[in-house]
Design an enzyme around this catalytic site. Structure first.
Site, mmCIF file in Angstrom:
data_model
loop_
_atom_site.group_PDB
_atom_site.id
_atom_site.type_symbol
_atom_site.label_atom_id
_atom_site.label_comp_id
_atom_site.label_asym_id
_atom_site.label_seq_id
_atom_site.Cartn_x
_atom_site.Cartn_y
_atom_site.Cartn_z
ATOM 1 N N ASP A 1 0.833 -1.203 0.000
ATOM 2 C CA ASP A 1 0.000 0.000 0.000
ATOM 3 C C ASP A 1 0.868 1.253 0.000
ATOM 4 O OD1 ASP A 1 -2.415 1.324 -0.062
ATOM 5 O OD2 ASP A 1 -2.761 1.192 2.098
ATOM 6 N N ASN B 1 -10.892 -2.432 -5.887
ATOM 7 C CA ASN B 1 -10.114 -1.406 -6.611
ATOM 8 C C ASN B 1 -10.755 -0.988 -7.944
ATOM 9 O OD1 ASN B 1 -6.918 -2.634 -5.393
ATOM 10 N ND2 ASN B 1 -8.059 -0.845 -4.719
HETATM 11 C C1 IPE Z 1 -5.486 -2.781 -0.617
HETATM 12 O O1 IPE Z 1 -5.130 -1.443 -0.682
HETATM 13 C C2 IPE Z 1 -5.442 -3.388 -1.983
HETATM 14 C C3 IPE Z 1 -4.097 -3.537 -2.553
HETATM 15 C C4 IPE Z 1 -2.980 -3.252 -1.971
HETATM 16 C C5 IPE Z 1 -4.084 -4.081 -3.891
HETATM 17 P P1 IPE Z 1 -6.213 -0.296 -0.831
HETATM 18 O O2 IPE Z 1 -5.470 0.991 -0.851
HETATM 19 O O3 IPE Z 1 -7.098 -0.561 -1.974
HETATM 20 O O4 IPE Z 1 -7.065 -0.457 0.499
HETATM 21 P P2 IPE Z 1 -7.990 0.565 1.277
HETATM 22 O O5 IPE Z 1 -8.905 1.169 0.272
HETATM 23 O O6 IPE Z 1 -7.092 1.587 1.887
HETATM 24 O O7 IPE Z 1 -8.668 -0.273 2.312
HETATM 25 C C1 IPE Z 2 -1.407 0.302 -3.464
HETATM 26 O O1 IPE Z 2 -1.217 1.665 -3.459
HETATM 27 C C2 IPE Z 2 -1.642 -0.249 -4.845
HETATM 28 C C3 IPE Z 2 -3.042 -0.623 -5.119
HETATM 29 C C4 IPE Z 2 -4.022 -0.608 -4.257
HETATM 30 C C5 IPE Z 2 -3.348 -1.053 -6.462
HETATM 31 P P1 IPE Z 2 -2.436 2.684 -3.440
HETATM 32 O O2 IPE Z 2 -2.788 3.020 -4.852
HETATM 33 O O3 IPE Z 2 -3.561 2.172 -2.624
HETATM 34 O O4 IPE Z 2 -1.775 3.939 -2.754
HETATM 35 P P2 IPE Z 2 -2.452 4.915 -1.688
HETATM 36 O O5 IPE Z 2 -3.003 4.079 -0.597
HETATM 37 O O6 IPE Z 2 -3.528 5.665 -2.415
HETATM 38 O O7 IPE Z 2 -1.337 5.787 -1.239
HETATM 39 MG MG MG Z 3 -4.093 2.346 -0.681
#
Ligand code: IPE
Ligand code: IPE
Ligand code: MG
Length: 243
Positions: free
Chosen positions: A21, A69
């Site tokens: 994340d 996502n």
């Molecule tokens: C979890 O991260 C999914 C992945 C790392 C692929 P998200 O960024 O989507 O999760 P939330 O929305 O903060 O719970």
């Molecule tokens: C994790 O990084 C990757 C995916 C969830 C695909 P994020 O895209 O969730 O990054 P933040 O949480 O917005 O910083």
């Molecule tokens: Mg995230």
């Protein structure tokens, strides 16, 4: 790696799962588009896979795209899918060289046909490899995975192939996308959030959780070693008593 007690060797978890994340926040901090964060994150995955293998980890599972996502802007979803496309195409040579066995977990049927094809190709071409097992979660959600497993089991019951009392914790595990892979010993989540976001919710029933502020694009072998060091200071009791 810090070892508090020399008489005890560091235990390397057999299976490490990672919620990668913070790609977006990493990019935003640098005034860059979120997609640049995802591209950097993809490079880090490749490096950490090598590091995990070097450290003796047997299974590495990473969360690349969740069932939730899809709610992101279409442009970001497209960029993420394109990164996955590139990975499936370019990683074969590397996987062959490093003896990596790839499996994609999640509902692949919702992905574009060409991506499904390259996933099937990469899985088939690496199936005979005997090194680290590398699971990539794409369109993965723990509740969706359990729902699909329950449907499979219910269909067997309806067809008279199994009786309800024959359904066990093991047979449920065997019906999940992770069938045959031991449950994660250690679950790491980067960039500060402390939740599972629907990742491996069945399999992580007794995993140790480790949260770090480091954003995924900044994650290095040192961060992985710190997580394993913390894991070595945990006492896994599984509901029993201290020995
Ligand atoms: C979890 O991260 C999914 C992945 C790392 C692929 P998200 O960024 O989507 O999760 P939330 O929305 O903060 O719970
Ligand atoms: C994790 O990084 C990757 C995916 C969830 C695909 P994020 O895209 O969730 O990054 P933040 O949480 O917005 O910083
Ligand atoms: Mg995230």
């Amino acid at each position: 790696m810090e070892q508090g007690d020399n008489s005890q060797e560091t235990r390397i978890p057999a299976h490490v799962a990672i919620i990668m994340d913070g790609n977006g926040r990493w990019a935003k901090k640098r005034g860059l588009p979120r997609t640049v964060g995802h591209a950097q994150g993809a490079k880090v995955v490749e490096q950490i896979l090598e590091d995990a293998d070097d450290m003796g980890i047997k299974y590495l599972t990473v969360y690349a795209f969740s069932t939730e996502n899809w709610a992101r802007p279409a442009t970001e979803v497209k960029a993420l899918m394109n990164l996955l496309r590139t990975y499936m195409k370019t990683s074969l040579a590397k996987c062959a060289k490093n003896n990596v066995r790839v499996r994609v977990i999640g509902d692949k049927s919702k992905l574009d046909a060409d991506l499904q094809d390259s996933i099937a190709g990469l899985e088939a071409d690496t199936a005979g490899n005997t090194g680290i097992g590398f699971q990539i979660a794409i369109n993965y959600g723990g509740r969706d995975e359990i729902t699909r497993a329950v449907r499979k089991i219910a269909a067997k019951a309806a067809a008279g192939e199994i009786r309800p009392e024959e359904i066990t914790s093991e047979s449920i595990s065997d019906s999940l996308d992770t069938a045959g892979i031991p449950d994660p010993d250690l679950l790491i989540r980067t960039c500060g959030e402390q939740r599972t976001s629907n990742f491996l919710i069945w399999q992580c029933a007794y995993s140790e959780f480790y949260f770090t502020q480091t954003a995924w694009p900044d994650f290095t072998k040192k961060d992985l070693e710190e997580a394993i060091d913390a894991y070595n200071h945990r006492e896994r009791r599984y509901g029993g008593l201290i020995r």
